[in-house]
Design a protein around this motif. Structure first.
Motif, PDB file in Angstrom:
ATOM      1  N   PHE A  47       0.833  -1.202   0.000  1.00 59.08           N
ATOM      2  CA  PHE A  47       0.000   0.000   0.000  1.00 59.08           C
ATOM      3  C   PHE A  47       0.865   1.248   0.000  1.00 59.08           C
ATOM      4  CE2 PHE A  47      -2.405   3.289   2.396  1.00 59.08           C
ATOM      5  CZ  PHE A  47      -3.462   3.444   1.507  1.00 59.08           C
ATOM      6  N   ASP A  48       0.513   2.170  -0.864  1.00 62.74           N
ATOM      7  CA  ASP A  48       1.151   3.480  -0.903  1.00 62.74           C
ATOM      8  C   ASP A  48       0.059   4.500  -0.584  1.00 62.74           C
ATOM      9  OD1 ASP A  48       2.295   5.933  -1.495  1.00 62.74           O
ATOM     10  OD2 ASP A  48       3.142   5.284  -3.403  1.00 62.74           O
ATOM     11  N   PRO A  49       0.223   5.288   0.468  1.00 60.65           N
ATOM     12  CA  PRO A  49      -0.813   6.259   0.822  1.00 60.65           C
ATOM     13  C   PRO A  49      -1.215   7.165  -0.339  1.00 60.65           C
ATOM     14  CG  PRO A  49       0.816   6.147   2.550  1.00 60.65           C
ATOM     15  CD  PRO A  49       1.344   5.322   1.413  1.00 60.65           C
ATOM     16  N   ALA A  50      -0.329   7.391  -1.291  1.00 61.60           N
ATOM     17  CA  ALA A  50      -0.650   8.233  -2.449  1.00 61.60           C
ATOM     18  C   ALA A  50      -1.730   7.603  -3.323  1.00 61.60           C
ATOM     19  CB  ALA A  50       0.608   8.488  -3.267  1.00 61.60           C
ATOM     20  N   HIS A 107     -10.056 -12.297  -5.018  1.00 58.23           N
ATOM     21  CA  HIS A 107      -9.763 -12.873  -3.708  1.00 58.23           C
ATOM     22  C   HIS A 107     -10.976 -12.790  -2.794  1.00 58.23           C
ATOM     23  CE1 HIS A 107      -5.762 -11.983  -5.325  1.00 58.23           C
ATOM     24  NE2 HIS A 107      -5.351 -13.004  -4.571  1.00 58.23           N
ATOM     25  N   SER A 108     -11.203 -13.860  -2.054  1.00 56.40           N
ATOM     26  CA  SER A 108     -12.318 -13.868  -1.113  1.00 56.40           C
ATOM     27  C   SER A 108     -11.779 -13.815   0.310  1.00 56.40           C
ATOM     28  CB  SER A 108     -13.168 -15.130  -1.307  1.00 56.40           C
ATOM     29  OG  SER A 108     -12.384 -16.279  -1.062  1.00 56.40           O
ATOM     30  N   GLY A 109     -12.661 -13.471   1.229  1.00 56.02           N
ATOM     31  CA  GLY A 109     -12.275 -13.386   2.631  1.00 56.02           C
ATOM     32  C   GLY A 109     -13.424 -12.926   3.486  1.00 56.02           C
ATOM     33  N   LEU A 110     -13.112 -12.152   4.510  1.00 55.28           N
ATOM     34  CA  LEU A 110     -14.120 -11.679   5.454  1.00 55.28           C
ATOM     35  C   LEU A 110     -14.029 -10.170   5.637  1.00 55.28           C
ATOM     36  CD1 LEU A 110     -13.811 -14.327   8.333  1.00 55.28           C
ATOM     37  CD2 LEU A 110     -15.621 -14.161   6.602  1.00 55.28           C
ATOM     38  N   ILE A 155      -4.861  -2.747  -2.626  1.00 50.33           N
ATOM     39  CA  ILE A 155      -3.911  -3.812  -2.301  1.00 50.33           C
ATOM     40  C   ILE A 155      -4.149  -5.087  -3.113  1.00 50.33           C
ATOM     41  CG2 ILE A 155      -3.272  -5.447  -0.464  1.00 50.33           C
ATOM     42  CD1 ILE A 155      -3.723  -3.138   1.515  1.00 50.33           C
ATOM     43  N   GLU A 156      -5.393  -5.437  -3.335  1.00 53.40           N
ATOM     44  CA  GLU A 156      -5.760  -6.752  -3.912  1.00 53.40           C
ATOM     45  C   GLU A 156      -5.021  -7.109  -5.194  1.00 53.40           C
ATOM     46  OE1 GLU A 156      -7.654  -9.608  -6.443  1.00 53.40           O
ATOM     47  OE2 GLU A 156      -7.734  -7.441  -6.820  1.00 53.40           O
TER      48      GLU A 156
END
Length: 160
Positions: A47-50, A107-110, A155-156
């Protein structure tokens, strides 16, 4: 007089022994010194805050498996990678934890409301090596889950 001194000495020695007999101390991940650029760890490279300028994230600190960014308007953001884990294993079980399935990209998750306590929220996705998580660690005016999802959308694509 010597009896009183002896009693004080025995009591002091006994109390110092009690202090040493406590529970084992949990090891804490070492921190990387704060800097103006993200530390070169796998979680920080995700992750880049920009990439999400609307929330004004700026650099905070990193550990071996997590990066924390700060924000004056959104609260703290944690991005973590945990090898060999699942979303269920990764998430703490605080009071009020509410999870629901989520898919971001491929991608899967919660989605985890109250992931670190009231008002916090996280998105935890599985990937080939384990899980990746983006969590807003403080109350963000009811927008914690919205912000965590926006961060995970950035991010994904970088997950293998």
């Amino acid at each position: 007089m010597n009896t009183q001194r002896l009693a004080v000495l025995v009591t002091a020695l006994g109390l110092s022994g009690c202090a040493m007999a406590g529970p084992p101390v949990k090891t804490v991940e070492p921190l990387v010194a704060p800097s103006t650029t993200p530390a070169d760890t796998p979680a920080c490279r995700l992750f880049d805050p920009a990439d999400l300028t609307g929330h004004r994230f700026y650099n905070g600190y990193a550990s071996a498996s997590s990066c924390i960014w700060l924000s004056d308007d959104s609260g703290s953001l944690s991005v973590s990678l945990r090898d060999g884990s699942t979303p269920e294993k990764y998430l703490a079980k605080p009071d009020g934890l509410k999870t629901s399935p989520i898919t971001v990209g491929g991608h899967s998750g919660l989605l985890a409301e109250n992931s670190r306590g009231p008002g916090t929220c996280g998105v935890v996705l599985t990937h080939a090596g384990g899980v990746a998580a983006a969590e807003i660690l403080t109350e963000a005016g009811g927008r914690s889950c919205e912000i965590a999802q926006a961060v995970m959308e950035v991010i994904e694509p970088k997950l293998s």
